[in-house]
Design an enzyme around this catalytic site. Structure first.
Site, PDB file in Angstrom:
ATOM      1  CB  SER A   1      -0.934  -0.006   1.204  1.00  0.00           C
ATOM      2  OG  SER A   1      -0.193   0.148   2.384  1.00  0.00           O
TER       3      SER A   1
ATOM      4  NE  ARG B   1      -1.940   5.558   0.912  1.00  0.00           N
ATOM      5  CZ  ARG B   1      -1.320   4.717   1.714  1.00  0.00           C
ATOM      6  NH1 ARG B   1      -0.022   4.823   1.888  1.00  0.00           N
ATOM      7  NH2 ARG B   1      -1.969   3.770   2.341  1.00  0.00           N
TER       8      ARG B   1
ATOM      9  CG  ASN C   1      -2.244   9.570  -5.107  1.00  0.00           C
ATOM     10  OD1 ASN C   1      -3.180  10.309  -5.295  1.00  0.00           O
ATOM     11  ND2 ASN C   1      -2.240   8.621  -4.184  1.00  0.00           N
TER      12      ASN C   1
END
Lengths: 295, 159
Positions: free
Chosen positions: A225, A229, A233
């Site tokens: 994660s 992440r 993004n």
């Protein structure tokens, strides 16, 4: 690379391909000339652009901060020292807030992660064609290469190798300090004896695999994660910049509209760039805290 | 977007950067920050101490002023008392002096009166003698009767 013979699809693909150096299937070493060639190189290849920019930005950060650290005065600080100290104070406050253990590594690591990730993300705000077309032009001029075969990705954090590299390093440190602080037994116990517990030994024996399944997944999820992440993004942000850039080749009206879109998205992206760097740093601190504290 | 050696390269880069930061950047910056924090804290403490001392000094000044005011009042009172005493003394002195002068004057007057009386008596005697001489003309021997007249004069004097 918005030359007229390129289709939008090719333009996007070109922008999303790293400059890959590795061994060709025929045994020779060199840069990949297409996405397929890069894929064929397999694991034994390296993304020159990602490495170059991450090292350049990291060295920039270290050089700047070292310059200030060397002549750090206790008197009234100047402009640059003020700026650096503001960041350091901010990191120090965050670490003090989230990290309860004692480890001289955590705060410098948080500082490195924050500034480095911020700088890597920040490359996203440069117009998407500036550096790739410069590199393409240089390649064509100096080496006579076909510019459409020269790939160059400027934002290291849109390369999963970079984000996974950092996240796995943090994960390795986390495992190292977990075992160092709690022992192998303590770490194994944390993985197997929670969250479900029972006083009955037989029930506990049944619960151990269930606990392990839950805890192992949550453990593995941390680096995944953490890296995905940031990567997600930044990749999405970059993709939108590329899509906006395509509008420039669709007439003057669309071009002006695209200009405003790019401005708006760039301003919004400043927030994302900073926020993602901050999240990566905070989670790094939290994971390190988990490695140091007993449950 | 292939996973390849870049992953390991990035990890090595990461560790090198973190190590460098831990070794050469974080400690001097933190020590500078902490030292400045201490400086500021010391400065604030000194300022507070100074203010406290100033307050004490002001209190002392007020006290000194009050003391000196009361002392001045005392001095004035004493001076007034002394002035009154001096006036009283002077009054007493002048009264006794006046009395003395009066007594002396009286004594002088008495003396003067006595002398005048004596003179008068002598003149009366000589006047009486002259009168008697005029009355008796040559009938009276001045030498023979002067003893008689002297006796008469001493009788008048004693009488």
């Amino acid at each position: 690379m918005s030359s007229s013979e390129l289709t939008s699809g090719a333009y996007i693909k070109h922008h999303l391909q790293n400059m890959t150096y590795g061994q060709h299937p025929d045994g020779s070493w060199g840069l990949a000339h297409s996405a397929a060639e890069a894929k064929e190189m397999g694991f034994m290849a390296i993304h020159v652009d990602t490495m170059f920019w991450s090292i350049v930005l990291g060295v920039l950060f270290l050089w700047l901060f070292r310059k200030v650290a060397k002549k750090a005065e206790t008197g009234v600080p100047g402009g640059l020292q003020n700026f650096v100290e503001m960041i350091v104070e901010f990191i120090d406050t965050s670490v003090r807030g989230s990290f309860t253990g004692k480890n001289p590594l955590v705060a410098p690591m948080a500082l490195t992660v924050f500034v480095w990730v911020f700088l890597m993300n920040f490359m996203d705000l440069l117009p998407v064609d500036w550096i790739p077309s410069t590199v393409g032009w240089l390649g064509a001029t100096l080496f006579g290469a076909d510019p459409s075969h020269i790939y160059f990705k400027v934002v290291p954090s849109t390369d999963p190798n970079a984000t996974f590299g950092m996240a796995l390093s943090v994960f390795a440190l986390m495992l190292f300090y977990s075992i160092k602080n709690k022992g192998v037994g303590g770490f194994a116990g944390e993985l197997t004896l929670m969250p479900f517990t029972s006083d009955n030994k037989l029930v506990m024996a049944i619960l151990i695999p269930i606990n392990f399944l839950l805890e192992f997944v949550s453990l593995i999820a941390k680096p995944l994660s953490l890296s995905l992440r940031l990567f997600g993004n930044m990749y999405a942000g970059e993709m939108i910049f590329i899509l906006i850039a395509i509008m420039y080749s669709a007439g003057i009206g669309m071009g002006i509209f695209g200009g405003f879109l790019q401005l708006g998205w760039a301003i919004f992206h400043i927030l994302i760039v900073t926020l993602q760097a901050f999240i990566f740093m905070t989670l790094t601190i939290v994971y390190m805290d988990m490695a140091h504290s007993e449950h | 977007m292939n996973i390849n050696l870049t992953l390991i390269g990035q990890s090595i880069t990461f560790f090198v950067f973190v190590w460098f930061c831990m070794k050469y950047i974080w400690p001097p910056l933190m020590s500078a920050l902490n030292e400045r924090k201490k400086h500021i804290a010391d400065g604030l403490a000194a300022a507070e101490r100074g203010q406290h001392e100033q307050k004490l000094a002001q209190e002392r000044a007020v006290e000194t002023l009050r003391d000196s005011k009361s002392q001045a009042g005392e001095v004035i009172n004493q001076a007034q008392k002394r002035a009154g005493e001096i006036i009283e003394e002077a009054k007493g002195d002048s009264r006794t002096e006046a009395e003395r002068i009066l007594i002396a004057a009286r004594a002088e007057i008495d003396q003067e009166v006595n002398r005048a009386r004596e003179e008068l008596r002598k003149q009366v005697a000589s006047l009486a003698l002259a009168g008697a001489g005029k009355v008796l003309e040559r009938e009276i021997d001045e030498a023979a009767h002067s003893k008689l007249l002297d006796d008469l004069a001493s009788q008048i004097q004693t009488g």
